[in-house]
Scaffold this motif. Sequence first.
Motif, short mmCIF file in Angstrom:
data_model
loop_
_atom_site.label_atom_id
_atom_site.label_comp_id
_atom_site.label_asym_id
_atom_site.label_seq_id
_atom_site.Cartn_x
_atom_site.Cartn_y
_atom_site.Cartn_z
N LEU A 406 0.83 -1.21 0.00
CA LEU A 406 0.00 0.00 0.00
C LEU A 406 0.86 1.25 0.00
CD1 LEU A 406 -2.80 1.30 0.21
CD2 LEU A 406 -2.61 1.14 2.69
N VAL A 407 1.93 1.27 0.79
CA VAL A 407 2.82 2.43 0.85
C VAL A 407 3.47 2.69 -0.51
CG1 VAL A 407 5.09 3.13 1.75
CG2 VAL A 407 3.31 2.36 3.32
N THR A 408 3.85 1.63 -1.21
CA THR A 408 4.45 1.79 -2.54
C THR A 408 3.48 2.41 -3.53
OG1 THR A 408 5.87 -0.14 -2.13
CG2 THR A 408 5.60 0.56 -4.42
N LEU A 409 2.24 1.94 -3.54
CA LEU A 409 1.23 2.50 -4.45
C LEU A 409 0.94 3.95 -4.12
CD1 LEU A 409 -1.24 -0.54 -4.64
CD2 LEU A 409 0.25 0.31 -6.47
N MET A 410 0.92 4.28 -2.82
CA MET A 410 0.69 5.67 -2.42
C MET A 410 1.82 6.58 -2.88
SD MET A 410 -0.74 4.94 1.45
CE MET A 410 -0.65 6.67 1.96
N ALA A 411 3.06 6.12 -2.73
CA ALA A 411 4.20 6.94 -3.12
C ALA A 411 4.24 7.18 -4.62
CB ALA A 411 5.50 6.27 -2.66
N MET A 412 3.83 6.19 -5.40
CA MET A 412 3.87 6.33 -6.86
C MET A 412 2.93 7.41 -7.34
SD MET A 412 4.15 2.35 -8.02
CE MET A 412 3.70 2.72 -9.71
N LEU A 413 1.77 7.55 -6.71
CA LEU A 413 0.80 8.52 -7.22
C LEU A 413 1.05 9.93 -6.69
CD1 LEU A 413 -1.82 9.61 -5.30
CD2 LEU A 413 -2.19 7.16 -5.16
N ILE A 414 1.63 10.06 -5.49
CA ILE A 414 1.71 11.38 -4.87
C ILE A 414 2.68 12.31 -5.58
CG2 ILE A 414 3.59 10.90 -3.27
CD1 ILE A 414 0.34 12.85 -2.51
#
Length: 435
Positions: A406-414
């Motif tokens: 989840l943290v990886t997906l969040m970082a990619m979009l931000i």
Amino acid sequence: MGWAAQYLRNRVARPSLSKSALIALCIWTLWLLSIALQLAPLPEQWLATLAPTATKTRQALNELPGSFASSTLSIVPGETVRQLLLSLSYFGLYLLALLVTASRKRQRIVLLTLVSVGLVQALYGIQRMYSGFDLGGLLDIPANTSGRASGSFINPNHFAAYLELVLAAGLGLILADLRGWTGGSWRHHIAEVIDLTFSTKFRVRVFMVAVVVALVLSQSRMGNAAFFTALCLCGGTYLLLRQKRWLAPALVLFISVVLIDIWIVSDRFGLERVVTRIQKTEISKEARPLVLADLQPAFEAYAVTGAGAGAFEAAYSPYRNEEIGKRYDHAHNEYAEFLIENGLHGIGLLALLVGLHLLKAVKIIYKRRDPVRSGVAFAGLMALTAMLIHASAEFMLRIPAVAATLVTLMAMLINISDHRRTRTENQITNSQATG
């Protein structure tokens, strides 16, 4: 550390971070500081004023054999240290993802990697359930005797939560490869169908069928409900916000997921058993609602400073209902657990962090015409939505594999700019449209 070493040797360049990414890093830092402050030694008078209940609980715990006297806000400092180290690890992963996934190519690679690893988990979960072949001893996990698919996870519900994130990444990857509707002759459409058959998005679409089967076989009530609800909410949002040229292919994708994955494939592999489990659920006989009913005194006692990250069990034990026979080291509700452990300020920081990413994802889908960026934003939006729903009945964010994904997906979009498309983006969009 490896990236920093390369940076110091001028082997890699630091990408410019968006304003949203800088705000997110500030919130992350405040979150880490809030946990660290729970470990700071304070005078007893301050502790008695700020957290009287925590002071009494900590004094009682200090009297136990083998315990170490402490004067901190955390009633179990050892667990709080562990959670601080874990949070630092997630922060490091988040920062690394910001630094190395700035390009479209790398974002697609990360999504494809998540889908590939998820497919391995799904296939292992399916064969482990049906064939009896079990690598549990090798992986140091108990043998699966529950009759539910769990992959390499001990808990089938955590397995389901991980697959929800994999499916979000898969849908985002397919949307990243979609071509806008341009019309044309029947020969052109036949050529597009042939091209689709041998494309990456078709293979990913096939992979997703296997992942959905594993999700259904987990028989996780909230896991399946969270996925299908997030699919409807986020799919509808995507269709409403995207331009008309992407409306038709995206609509076909979401309809295919509903028709093929849910009605046909899932029904063949026991979707009715999941529905039956949901229908037979009696709230009055479930242990989790009883636990939540007992938590009100703990909320009031630890709302200001929190009991300490990782200290839920010690904070809840004095208020535990005698009707609950088994041990509860987690609340099976992430909102309740974070509130007791981290206080109102802690859960407020998490709400700000999640809200910032949700808003960013919606902005990207609405403003950016680049399908790759929009696909990444959709993956993050659906992943967060599914986790927010599932968090009401489980503690899956305490599982490193789930939290790290989840943290990886969040970082990619931000770190994606939410400004309208640039000239380069126009060229990419036109080239994809003309094929």
